[in-house]
Motif scaffolding. Structure first.
Motif, PDB file in Angstrom:
ATOM      1  N   GLU A  97      19.460 -52.577  35.866  1.00  0.00           N
ATOM      2  CA  GLU A  97      19.897 -51.935  34.628  1.00  0.00           C
ATOM      3  C   GLU A  97      18.992 -50.754  34.278  1.00  0.00           C
ATOM      4  O   GLU A  97      19.464 -49.696  33.851  1.00  0.00           O
ATOM      5  CB  GLU A  97      19.911 -52.955  33.489  1.00  0.00           C
ATOM      6  N   GLU A  98      17.686 -50.940  34.466  1.00  0.00           N
ATOM      7  CA  GLU A  98      16.746 -49.849  34.198  1.00  0.00           C
ATOM      8  C   GLU A  98      16.970 -48.697  35.174  1.00  0.00           C
ATOM      9  O   GLU A  98      16.947 -47.523  34.787  1.00  0.00           O
ATOM     10  CB  GLU A  98      15.308 -50.368  34.314  1.00  0.00           C
ATOM     11  N   LYS A 156      20.034 -46.927  34.177  1.00  0.00           N
ATOM     12  CA  LYS A 156      19.745 -46.096  33.007  1.00  0.00           C
ATOM     13  C   LYS A 156      19.085 -44.785  33.428  1.00  0.00           C
ATOM     14  O   LYS A 156      19.445 -43.703  32.941  1.00  0.00           O
ATOM     15  CB  LYS A 156      18.840 -46.864  32.043  1.00  0.00           C
ATOM     16  N   GLN A 157      18.111 -44.888  34.351  1.00  0.00           N
ATOM     17  CA  GLN A 157      17.420 -43.692  34.826  1.00  0.00           C
ATOM     18  C   GLN A 157      18.380 -42.767  35.568  1.00  0.00           C
ATOM     19  O   GLN A 157      18.321 -41.537  35.421  1.00  0.00           O
ATOM     20  CB  GLN A 157      16.252 -44.089  35.733  1.00  0.00           C
TER      21      GLN A 157
END
Length: 204
Positions: free
Chosen positions: A97-98, A101-102
């Motif tokens: 998820e991170e 997001k990036q």
């Protein structure tokens, strides 16, 4: 006696140097039990949730069990098939998820840069089009001036030709008048000059 040997074996395995320890993860099951020894015959000392990070201390290949230390510092044996060197979904999903997001932020930034560049190109193109239109207008004005100048030159040439014809006709008229006047004067002049009388010299 058998229990004594088992206890000694457990103590020896607990004494394995920490230098051989490495991080692993409990695979994506709901949970797995930790036993005090490498098998279900040993008492249960707790359970470990799926995705929990553990430190591998030792492995008993014959029994199919691995000794681990969980994130709460508890030491016990779990089935080797539940130990993986890959993080479980519990760890990977937040990481993914991170990362997503990036990636979205990078994509948004790239889109912003692309839009800014596109806007700059459009503005530059509009400016070029404006310059082209201005050049076309100026060229049209010059062409019109050239046409007007050519028209004026033709008119001046026509006037010059007309003046030449008028001048030539005047020359002819003046020449005719002079010739006619000379002829008339030649006819009148003898009548204007008195004739001399002949002298009588007495030789009759």
């Amino acid at each position: 006696m058998k229990q004594l040997f088992s206890a000694l074996a457990v103590l020896m395995m607990l004494a394995v140097p920490a230098a051989h320890a490495k991080d692993n993860y409990i695979s994506d099951e709901l949970f797995t039990y930790m036993h005090s020894g490498p098998g279900t015959q040993f008492r249960i000392v707790g359970s470990v949730d799926a995705g929990t990070k553990v430190t591998v201390v030792d492995t008993n290949r014959n029994a199919g069990y691995t000794q681990v230390i969980d994130d709460r510092g508890r030491k016990g044996w779990v089935e080797t098939k539940y130990v993986s060197n890959q993080p479980g979904l519990k760890v990977r999903v937040p990481a993914l998820e991170e990362e997503l997001k990036q990636v979205k932020e990078a994509l948004s930034s790239a889109q912003g840069d692309a839009e800014a560049k596109t806007k700059g190109l459009i503005e530059s193109l509009d400016q070029r089009n404006s310059q082209v239109k201005e050049l076309e207008r100026h060229t049209s004005e010059l062409n019109q001036q050239l046409i007007d100048a050519q028209t004026e030159i033709r008119e001046l040439r026509a006037r010059i030709d007309t003046q030449k014809d008028d001048l030539l006709m005047r020359y002819f008229a003046y020449g005719g008048m002079v010739a006619g006047g000379g002829l008339l004067f030649g006819l009148i002049l003898p009548h204007l000059i008195p004739r001399r009388k002949k002298r009588n010299n007495g030789w009759a």
